[in-house]
Scaffold this active site. Structure first.
Site, short mmCIF file in Angstrom:
data_model
loop_
_atom_site.label_atom_id
_atom_site.label_comp_id
_atom_site.label_asym_id
_atom_site.label_seq_id
_atom_site.Cartn_x
_atom_site.Cartn_y
_atom_site.Cartn_z
N ASP A 1 0.99 -1.26 -0.13
CA ASP A 1 -0.11 0.13 -0.08
C ASP A 1 1.05 1.21 -0.06
O ASP A 1 2.06 1.27 0.25
CB ASP A 1 -0.73 -0.13 1.17
CG ASP A 1 -1.88 1.08 1.29
OD1 ASP A 1 -2.71 1.26 0.39
OD2 ASP A 1 -1.72 1.85 2.21
N SER A 2 0.22 2.40 -0.06
CA SER A 2 1.08 3.48 -0.38
C SER A 2 1.38 4.03 1.11
O SER A 2 2.56 4.59 1.28
CB SER A 2 0.24 4.85 -0.93
OG SER A 2 -0.91 4.86 -0.08
N CYS B 1 -3.73 -1.00 -2.15
CA CYS B 1 -4.08 0.44 -2.41
C CYS B 1 -4.80 0.62 -3.44
O CYS B 1 -4.65 0.03 -4.60
CB CYS B 1 -2.61 1.28 -2.62
SG CYS B 1 -2.86 2.91 -3.23
N GLU C 1 -5.40 10.38 9.27
CA GLU C 1 -4.19 10.11 9.55
C GLU C 1 -4.13 11.38 10.94
O GLU C 1 -3.31 11.11 11.55
CB GLU C 1 -3.11 10.34 8.44
CG GLU C 1 -3.32 9.30 7.54
CD GLU C 1 -2.01 8.86 6.93
OE1 GLU C 1 -1.13 9.73 6.70
OE2 GLU C 1 -1.97 7.74 6.54
N CYS D 1 -11.00 3.69 -0.84
CA CYS D 1 -9.87 3.78 -0.25
C CYS D 1 -9.35 3.16 0.74
O CYS D 1 -10.44 3.25 1.69
CB CYS D 1 -9.48 5.50 -0.46
SG CYS D 1 -8.11 5.91 0.50
N HIS E 1 -8.34 3.93 3.57
CA HIS E 1 -8.48 4.69 4.73
C HIS E 1 -9.93 4.69 5.19
O HIS E 1 -10.20 4.98 6.37
CB HIS E 1 -7.97 5.89 4.77
CG HIS E 1 -6.40 6.10 5.02
ND1 HIS E 1 -5.45 5.69 4.02
CD2 HIS E 1 -5.57 6.62 5.71
CE1 HIS E 1 -4.36 5.71 4.23
NE2 HIS E 1 -4.23 6.47 5.48
#
Lengths: 266, 266
Positions: free
Chosen positions: B12-13, B75, B154, B186, B188
């Protein structure tokens, strides 16, 4: 080419450093300028010191190879973490934004209470605090990381109510402490001057390092007899990714017409 | 080492793909797993296709060299833009998150109206729309970029009122269009399920690709006779920057105890 005709190099993690570019261009319109935005690795403010040093050295070497006569590290995070390392690889003299910003703030404050807003990396480095204390050990300094400010600016939400709420969440707790000066310690933050001003109130002076860095750059050139006496400097933009997006955002956020943006991948 | 004992690679990124890691681990607790987070170049969602392809190939080659038996591109942005290119450099079979997510959403919708939220790059790629239309040309699909969701997660602001306001800004305009299903496009976004649910109302089912991708991964292993029959798989984490921060956030945001995080700089 005469030495004075060599370009000034300016680099940033992305677009934010264009506030420094604009200040330099306004103050020294005869200078040739190369601007480098590291759009492939932006943002720097959430990365480690090692990473920021390694990225910054890479870019400094590239701009050195292009023959810049002065290198301005426009990114607050890179200025906080990597200035000494950049000086080691740059052939040209190097200017960061921390010391000029700190000097401007120290000159602006009356009650000697200064608040600094910056990225997580800049605040953790404590660079502004050190620079301010060196200028005047009697200053009271508090530093606050505001990591959502950059994505809010890049979303184009500078004027929205939500952005003001985010600013209040970060900064309202400091209102009681009677700071009369705040450093906008990230190149994106000047675009949020209005909302930050509304949160902190009129009594707080907002200091932006961009203009201070431009004056320092001019002083550095004058003292080395490197100021370009010509007419109308040329400007050139390089990005490490998405040059077209860089061009569009530069225009939309800062009103800068870049022309074609060169791409340089690492 | 038997082929079935070789690890599953997940990349993942950054941290977001840990939602996929968790789903894989829950479904296949015997599997050895290597997780790679590209924390030096995060986020991918705002970068160009060229950059995302180049980063993804670099990581796929690294995980191939570590002998993974299956590679999961966790990702969404990399799955949207780089899956074919990753397949060219990976020795192991490659699974993305787009098709599994699309299948889960197509199975969940009753009125055939699906909303997709994702990063700017994922939405611009149109990958979810294409995958959904391939499954059922009769689906009505709308895609919406929500670039502030990742920085909000984040920042640890998943439960805050501000985050709900941001979600409303992005998604409220779609309420009238009677979508009964939304893809959290996504990695997140599952962490924002509650606020998104409050904005869209109870009638909208939120589909998260992570679980669907884990089922697809298991099917891929079973069909190749590569499922690990052992007890208790080993896990290992690699980050391209700030391994300590990765460890702390993995625990804080997702409750994952990573142990030591290896660092691999590019």
């Amino acid at each position: 080419m005469k030495d004075s005709e060599r370009p000034i190099g300016i680099f940033d993690s992305g677009l934010g450093g264009l506030t420094v570019f604009k200040a330099v261009r306004r103050l020294m319109p005869s200078e040739n300028i190369i601007y480098f935005g590291d759009t492939a690795r932006v943002p720097y403010g959430t990365k480690s010191k090692n990473a920021v040093i390694s990225f910054s050295k890479e870019i400094a070497a590239l701009l050195s190879a292009r023959g810049v006569k002065l290198l301005i590290v426009a990114c607050n995070t890179a200025s906080s973490l990597a200035l000494e390392e950049v000086r080691k690889v740059s052939k040209a003299p190097v200017i960061g934004v921390i010391e000029p910003g700190a000097r401007a703030a120290a000159a602006a404050t009356v009650n000697k209470r200064i608040l600094v807003a910056g990225t997580t990396a800049t605040v953790l480095s404590g660079a502004y605090g050190r620079a301010l204390k060196k200028l005047d050990p009697g200053l009271l300094v508090r530093e606050k990381a505001c990591p959502l400010f950059v994505p809010l600016v890049e979303e184009g939400w500078c004027g929205k109510k939500i952005t003001e709420l985010v600013a209040a969440e970060y900064l309202a707790p400091f209102k009681k402490q009677r700071f009369d000066t705040m450093i906008l310690g990230c190149t994106h933050y000047p675009l949020l001057k209005k909302v930050i001003g509304r949160v902190l109130g009129r009594g707080v002076r907002l200091v932006d390092s961009a203009e201070a860095a431009a004056f320092e750059a001019r002083a550095a050139l004058v003292s080395r007899d490197l100021l370009n006496p010509g007419y109308g400097g040329k400007i050139r933009f390089i990005a490490s990714d998405a040059p077209e997006k860089f061009r569009i955002l530069a225009r939309r956020l800062l009103g800068i017409k870049t022309g074609r943006v060169e791409v340089k991948r690492f």
